[in-house]
Design a protein around this motif. Structure first.
Motif, mmCIF file in Angstrom:
data_model
loop_
_atom_site.group_PDB
_atom_site.id
_atom_site.type_symbol
_atom_site.label_atom_id
_atom_site.label_comp_id
_atom_site.label_asym_id
_atom_site.label_seq_id
_atom_site.Cartn_x
_atom_site.Cartn_y
_atom_site.Cartn_z
ATOM 1 N N UNK A 150 0.815 -1.214 0.000
ATOM 2 C CA UNK A 150 0.000 0.000 0.000
ATOM 3 C C UNK A 150 0.851 1.268 0.000
ATOM 4 N N UNK A 151 2.161 1.089 0.110
ATOM 5 C CA UNK A 151 3.048 2.245 0.062
ATOM 6 C C UNK A 151 3.567 2.695 1.408
ATOM 7 N N UNK A 152 3.305 1.941 2.480
ATOM 8 C CA UNK A 152 3.750 2.336 3.815
ATOM 9 C C UNK A 152 4.643 1.232 4.395
ATOM 10 N N UNK A 153 5.930 1.368 4.198
ATOM 11 C CA UNK A 153 6.877 0.383 4.709
ATOM 12 C C UNK A 153 6.929 0.444 6.230
ATOM 13 N N UNK A 154 6.926 -0.712 6.876
ATOM 14 C CA UNK A 154 7.049 -0.773 8.328
ATOM 15 C C UNK A 154 5.775 -0.464 9.088
ATOM 16 N N UNK A 155 4.661 -0.255 8.386
ATOM 17 C CA UNK A 155 3.399 0.100 9.050
ATOM 18 C C UNK A 155 2.616 -1.161 9.417
ATOM 19 N N UNK A 156 2.096 -1.181 10.650
ATOM 20 C CA UNK A 156 1.345 -2.342 11.116
ATOM 21 C C UNK A 156 -0.159 -2.193 10.952
ATOM 22 N N UNK A 157 -0.683 -0.976 10.875
ATOM 23 C CA UNK A 157 -2.118 -0.801 10.731
ATOM 24 C C UNK A 157 -2.557 0.568 11.206
ATOM 25 N N UNK A 158 -3.839 0.671 11.501
ATOM 26 C CA UNK A 158 -4.405 1.918 12.009
ATOM 27 C C UNK A 158 -4.572 1.822 13.511
ATOM 28 N N UNK A 159 -4.052 2.808 14.233
ATOM 29 C CA UNK A 159 -4.161 2.767 15.693
ATOM 30 C C UNK A 159 -5.612 2.938 16.131
ATOM 31 N N UNK A 160 -6.433 3.598 15.321
ATOM 32 C CA UNK A 160 -7.841 3.762 15.680
ATOM 33 C C UNK A 160 -8.553 2.419 15.674
ATOM 34 N N UNK A 161 -8.202 1.570 14.725
ATOM 35 C CA UNK A 161 -8.781 0.232 14.721
ATOM 36 C C UNK A 161 -8.303 -0.558 15.928
ATOM 37 N N UNK A 162 -7.028 -0.452 16.251
ATOM 38 C CA UNK A 162 -6.484 -1.194 17.396
ATOM 39 C C UNK A 162 -7.125 -0.737 18.696
ATOM 40 N N UNK A 163 -7.293 0.578 18.868
ATOM 41 C CA UNK A 163 -7.876 1.085 20.113
ATOM 42 C C UNK A 163 -9.351 0.718 20.216
ATOM 43 N N UNK A 164 -10.068 0.732 19.087
ATOM 44 C CA UNK A 164 -11.485 0.328 19.107
ATOM 45 C C UNK A 164 -11.615 -1.148 19.443
ATOM 46 N N UNK A 165 -10.698 -1.961 18.913
ATOM 47 C CA UNK A 165 -10.704 -3.386 19.211
ATOM 48 C C UNK A 165 -10.510 -3.622 20.704
ATOM 49 N N UNK A 185 -6.302 2.752 25.223
ATOM 50 C CA UNK A 185 -5.007 2.550 24.577
ATOM 51 C C UNK A 185 -3.857 2.747 25.550
ATOM 52 N N UNK A 186 -3.918 3.820 26.324
ATOM 53 C CA UNK A 186 -2.829 4.106 27.267
ATOM 54 C C UNK A 186 -2.784 3.111 28.410
ATOM 55 N N UNK A 187 -3.925 2.485 28.717
ATOM 56 C CA UNK A 187 -3.942 1.499 29.779
ATOM 57 C C UNK A 187 -3.688 0.087 29.304
ATOM 58 N N UNK A 188 -3.439 -0.070 28.020
ATOM 59 C CA UNK A 188 -3.231 -1.407 27.461
ATOM 60 C C UNK A 188 -1.749 -1.714 27.371
ATOM 61 N N UNK A 189 -1.452 -2.936 26.975
ATOM 62 C CA UNK A 189 -0.045 -3.334 26.806
ATOM 63 C C UNK A 189 0.380 -3.258 25.349
ATOM 64 N N UNK A 215 5.232 1.302 13.201
ATOM 65 C CA UNK A 215 4.375 2.443 13.466
ATOM 66 C C UNK A 215 2.945 2.166 13.015
ATOM 67 N N UNK A 216 2.044 3.019 13.480
ATOM 68 C CA UNK A 216 0.630 2.948 13.119
ATOM 69 C C UNK A 216 0.199 4.276 12.511
#
Length: 273
Positions: A150-165, A185-189, A215-216
């Motif tokens: 997709x053009x983003x080297x080293x990117x793992x995903x969207x942090x908004x999706x991770x925090x919603x999950x 998010x801040x209280x997670x590991x 990065x996200x």
């Protein structure tokens, strides 16, 4: 209807719901070798494959005694495992009141809600180790390869999706804490292991420079951490406009998975009944 009701001679009338009849009908409708409703009907109504549903039922029976059918004080069989799990699933899928399942499953509202609470806690306890685990090297390699295309080297995903999950698990599966995306998010590991250096390495090169931090993608609401690559809110140059368009497009593409989750599980959309 506590003490005052007893003094007045009030006695709550018990309904004979014929729970055995409900169990037999449920089994005949969906789980025999030749059920009344086929696999397509089951998936359309409960938004999961029947095989997945039965896998969950089997795991609950093996780990939680509540989901094992037992006899009551009179020697009669109580609710079956299928009835208890089936009572919880429609409440999650359609976000309806507890008494909606009464007429078909022969389960009262209070029992249906009890099934829902125990079901959610049990699913978290049984499956979180596998599905909420830290990323492995194989996971990181797969995600970074997909996002590199997709053009983003080293990117793992969207942090908004991770925090919603994480917010879903915290809110609906009984994990204590605030249900605000950033607080969760801040209280997670999610970043705790990154700070400790206990994460699989990510190495990529951009414009001749080598980087080793994953990065996200994020929007402006998130803090200015090195692990977040934000969009440019007011891009002036063509270069910045191109970057913002790609960043926002990829971020939204990743977030569509959460939109699908909301569409399938209505209880995730907002406060439940």
């Amino acid at each position: 209807m506590g003490e005052s009701s007893r003094k007045c001679g009030y006695k709550r009338k018990q309904k004979d719901r014929e729970r055995i009849v409900g169990a037999e009908r449920l089994y005949k409708d969906y789980f025999t070798d030749s059920p009344v409703y086929n696999e397509k009907d089951f998936r359309r109504r409960f938004l999961m494959r029947r095989s997945l549903f039965l896998r969950i039922v089997e795991a609950l029976q093996m780990n939680v005694s509540y989901f094992i059918q037992q006899r009551d004080a009179t020697g009669m069989f109580g609710l079956s495992s299928l009835q208890k799990v089936m009572a919880a699933v429609p409440l999650l899928v359609y976000d309806v009141a507890g008494d909606v399942v009464d007429e078909y499953l022969r389960i009262g509202a209070s029992t249906a809600l009890e099934c829902l609470k125990i079901f959610c806690r049990a699913v978290y306890d049984i499956f979180s180790e596998q599905y909420l685990r830290q990323l492995t090297r194989e996971d990181v390699a797969r995600l970074t390869a997909e996002n590199a295309r997709r053009g983003f080297l080293g990117m793992l995903g969207s942090i908004e999706f991770a925090s919603k999950d994480l917010w879903i698990w915290h809110t609906y599966f009984g994990v204590p804490g605030c249900n605000n995306d950033i607080n969760v998010l801040e209280g997670s590991n999610l970043f705790l292991n990154l700070a400790k250096g206990e994460v699989p390495p990510v190495r990529f090169e951009v414009n001749g420079n080598e980087y080793n931090m994953r990065y996200y993608l994020a929007d402006s609401i998130y803090p200015s951490w090195a692990s977040f690559v934000k969009t440019i809110s007011r891009p002036l140059s063509q270069k910045h406009r191109t970057f913002a368009r790609y960043q926002e497009g990829v971020r939204k593409e990743v977030e569509r998975a959460f939109d699908v989750l909301q569409a399938r599980w209505h209880i995730v959309r907002g406060p439940s009944r």
